[in-house]
Design a protein around this motif. Structure first.
Motif, mmCIF file in Angstrom:
data_model
loop_
_atom_site.group_PDB
_atom_site.id
_atom_site.type_symbol
_atom_site.label_atom_id
_atom_site.label_comp_id
_atom_site.label_asym_id
_atom_site.label_seq_id
_atom_site.Cartn_x
_atom_site.Cartn_y
_atom_site.Cartn_z
ATOM 1 N N GLY A 39 -3.601 33.193 38.426
ATOM 2 C CA GLY A 39 -3.033 34.446 38.907
ATOM 3 C C GLY A 39 -3.991 35.297 39.709
ATOM 4 N N THR A 40 -4.868 34.668 40.492
ATOM 5 C CA THR A 40 -5.896 35.410 41.234
ATOM 6 C C THR A 40 -5.636 35.494 42.731
ATOM 7 N N HIS A 41 -4.620 34.762 43.235
ATOM 8 C CA HIS A 41 -4.360 34.723 44.678
ATOM 9 C C HIS A 41 -3.037 35.405 44.996
ATOM 10 N N SER A 42 -3.057 36.697 45.187
ATOM 11 C CA SER A 42 -1.853 37.377 45.669
ATOM 12 C C SER A 42 -1.930 37.444 47.191
ATOM 13 N N PRO A 68 1.736 31.147 37.134
ATOM 14 C CA PRO A 68 2.398 31.323 35.840
ATOM 15 C C PRO A 68 3.208 32.619 35.805
ATOM 16 N N SER A 69 4.388 32.545 35.223
ATOM 17 C CA SER A 69 5.299 33.696 35.213
ATOM 18 C C SER A 69 4.681 34.924 34.569
ATOM 19 N N ARG A 70 3.770 34.726 33.621
ATOM 20 C CA ARG A 70 3.208 35.863 32.881
ATOM 21 C C ARG A 70 2.382 36.786 33.769
ATOM 22 N N PHE A 71 1.995 36.329 34.974
ATOM 23 C CA PHE A 71 1.164 37.151 35.840
ATOM 24 C C PHE A 71 1.982 38.071 36.763
ATOM 25 N N LEU A 72 3.308 37.959 36.733
ATOM 26 C CA LEU A 72 4.140 38.785 37.597
ATOM 27 C C LEU A 72 5.139 39.587 36.765
ATOM 28 N N GLY A 75 8.316 37.775 36.557
ATOM 29 C CA GLY A 75 8.214 36.609 35.699
ATOM 30 C C GLY A 75 8.240 36.966 34.224
ATOM 31 N N ARG A 76 7.547 38.046 33.872
ATOM 32 C CA ARG A 76 7.532 38.463 32.461
ATOM 33 C C ARG A 76 8.929 38.855 31.989
ATOM 34 N N GLU A 77 9.719 39.456 32.882
ATOM 35 C CA GLU A 77 11.098 39.793 32.520
ATOM 36 C C GLU A 77 11.901 38.533 32.205
ATOM 37 N N LEU A 78 11.703 37.490 32.996
ATOM 38 C CA LEU A 78 12.450 36.258 32.778
ATOM 39 C C LEU A 78 12.016 35.550 31.502
ATOM 40 N N LEU A 79 10.740 35.667 31.157
ATOM 41 C CA LEU A 79 10.227 35.006 29.964
ATOM 42 C C LEU A 79 10.843 35.558 28.677
ATOM 43 N N VAL A 80 11.329 36.792 28.703
ATOM 44 C CA VAL A 80 11.940 37.382 27.511
ATOM 45 C C VAL A 80 13.113 36.542 27.037
ATOM 46 N N ALA A 128 12.353 24.467 33.725
ATOM 47 C CA ALA A 128 12.855 25.808 34.063
ATOM 48 C C ALA A 128 11.822 26.506 34.933
ATOM 49 N N ILE A 129 12.277 27.041 36.069
ATOM 50 C CA ILE A 129 11.401 27.698 37.036
ATOM 51 C C ILE A 129 11.862 29.139 37.232
ATOM 52 N N GLY A 130 10.924 30.079 37.185
ATOM 53 C CA GLY A 130 11.231 31.471 37.459
ATOM 54 C C GLY A 130 11.238 31.741 38.952
ATOM 55 N N THR A 131 12.235 32.485 39.423
ATOM 56 C CA THR A 131 12.298 32.927 40.819
ATOM 57 C C THR A 131 12.822 34.358 40.830
ATOM 58 N N ARG A 132 12.734 35.012 41.965
ATOM 59 C CA ARG A 132 13.304 36.356 42.071
ATOM 60 C C ARG A 132 14.834 36.323 42.075
ATOM 61 N N GLY A 133 15.405 35.116 42.182
ATOM 62 C CA GLY A 133 16.847 34.947 42.060
ATOM 63 C C GLY A 133 17.247 34.463 40.680
ATOM 64 N N GLY A 134 16.346 34.593 39.688
ATOM 65 C CA GLY A 134 16.643 34.160 38.334
ATOM 66 C C GLY A 134 15.978 32.831 37.996
ATOM 67 N N VAL A 135 16.245 32.329 36.802
ATOM 68 C CA VAL A 135 15.680 31.061 36.348
ATOM 69 C C VAL A 135 16.504 29.909 36.904
ATOM 70 N N LYS A 136 15.835 28.903 37.487
ATOM 71 C CA LYS A 136 16.488 27.713 38.004
ATOM 72 C C LYS A 136 15.974 26.495 37.243
#
Length: 314
Positions: A39-42, A68-72, A75-80, A128-136
């Motif tokens: 999570g170091t390359h934004s 990793p989803s936990r860095f965004l 992503g953290r919202e989707l992990l819930v 399962a992949i996190g995206t800004r359009g939800g989990v795919k």
């Protein structure tokens, strides 16, 4: 004095010197991919646009950061609700703008994770992949990747259900604006049916088509020609070109292929099939409709993914 676009691009690239990347595509829809497990390359919009520049950068329709989803926050919202969505597809269009989702991109994203050794995905395995359009959810079949793109919906549901059309699209090469239907696949699409392949070839997509009314966040525009006959051996077939929001014309668009199948199937009526082949300039993708959770109809997109090169920015 303001910096020229070339100077801005060069400065952005120099700031990323030493960055490792790969180049991949799904039926010609191409991407720069960067692995960021810590999570170091934004990337900001200028950096993404510089990488995607086809003349002074690497060149691509978009930039995908595998993080990793936990860095965004998204992503953290989707992990819930979906703890298994450990990886997030952080996607920017070629102009640097953020995008909700890319159907070809998510296939290439998972292939990139596999080739980089970041995941272990056996034949028939799903991820399962996190995206800004939800989990795919993506399945590796051993030959290609199949993605549950989730439910589709009409962007203007009242108008679509009543008239089957909800907007007009004007494009260079078409003499008059054409009626269209707007479909959401987690990102917005407006689908125009054309009569023949010659008309499709003559539509010029160097500039963005004009859509009226345009969805709130802009829209991707698909121009589609149904096959003749439309259905063969229970499979529908269409040919499509697309102008992608924030990119321009691309060789393929996964969510656009799904939206095109949604629209043509809707226009064809109750007897239309649930399985489709969508021909795009970069190849062929499959689209299938099936009953998803909660009674919502989902769309599956299937097709290849290829990594063509890896390197390091000088």
């Amino acid at each position: 004095m303001n910096a020229t676009p070339a100077e801005t691009s060069g400065s952005a690239l120099r700031a990323m010197g030493g960055l490792s990347f790969s180049k991949g595509h799904g039926t010609g829809n191409d991407f720069v991919l960067v692995a960021d497990p810590d999570g170091t390359h934004s990337f900001d919009a200028d950096q993404a646009a510089a990488l995607c520049d086809r003349h002074q950068g690497i060149g691509a329709d978009g930039l995908i950061r595998a993080v990793p989803s936990r860095f965004l926050p998204e992503g953290r919202e989707l992990l819930v609700d979906t703890p298994a969505a450990e990886w997030f597809m952080d996607y920017r269009n070629a102009d640097g703008s953020l995008s909700e989702m890319c159907g070809n991109g998510v296939r290439v994203f998972v292939h990139f994770l596999r080739t980089e050794g970041l995941i272990d995905l056996p034949d028939g395995g799903s991820l399962a992949i996190g995206t800004r359009g939800g989990v795919k959810t993506v399945v590796w079949t051993g030959n290609d990747y199949a993605v549950d793109m989730g439910p589709w919906e009409f962007i203007f549901p009242g108008e679509a259900s009543a008239k089957a059309m909800d907007s007009l699209v004007a494009a260079d090469g078409l003499e008059v604006p054409r009626p269209a239907l707007s479909v959401s696949m987690g990102n917005p699409h407006t689908v125009v049916a054309l009569a023949e392949l010659a008309e499709l070839a003559g539509t010029r997509l160097f500039t963005a088509p004009k859509v009226d009314p345009v969805p709130a966040n802009g829209t991707n525009v698909e121009f589609v020609v149904p096959a003749e006959p439309l259905v063969h051996d229970g499979v529908g077939s269409v040919t499509m070109r697309v102008h992608e929001r924030g990119v321009g014309e691309t060789q393929s668009c996964g969510t656009g292929a799904c939206a095109a199948a949604v629209a043509i199937r809707h226009w064809a009526g109750a007897e239309a099939p649930d399985v489709w082949r969508v021909h795009v300039p970069g190849g062929v993708v499959g689209v299938k409709f099936f009953a998803g959770p909660g009674g919502h109809e989902h769309v599956e997109l299937s097709g290849p993914a290829v990594i063509v090169a890896s390197g390091t920015l000088s």
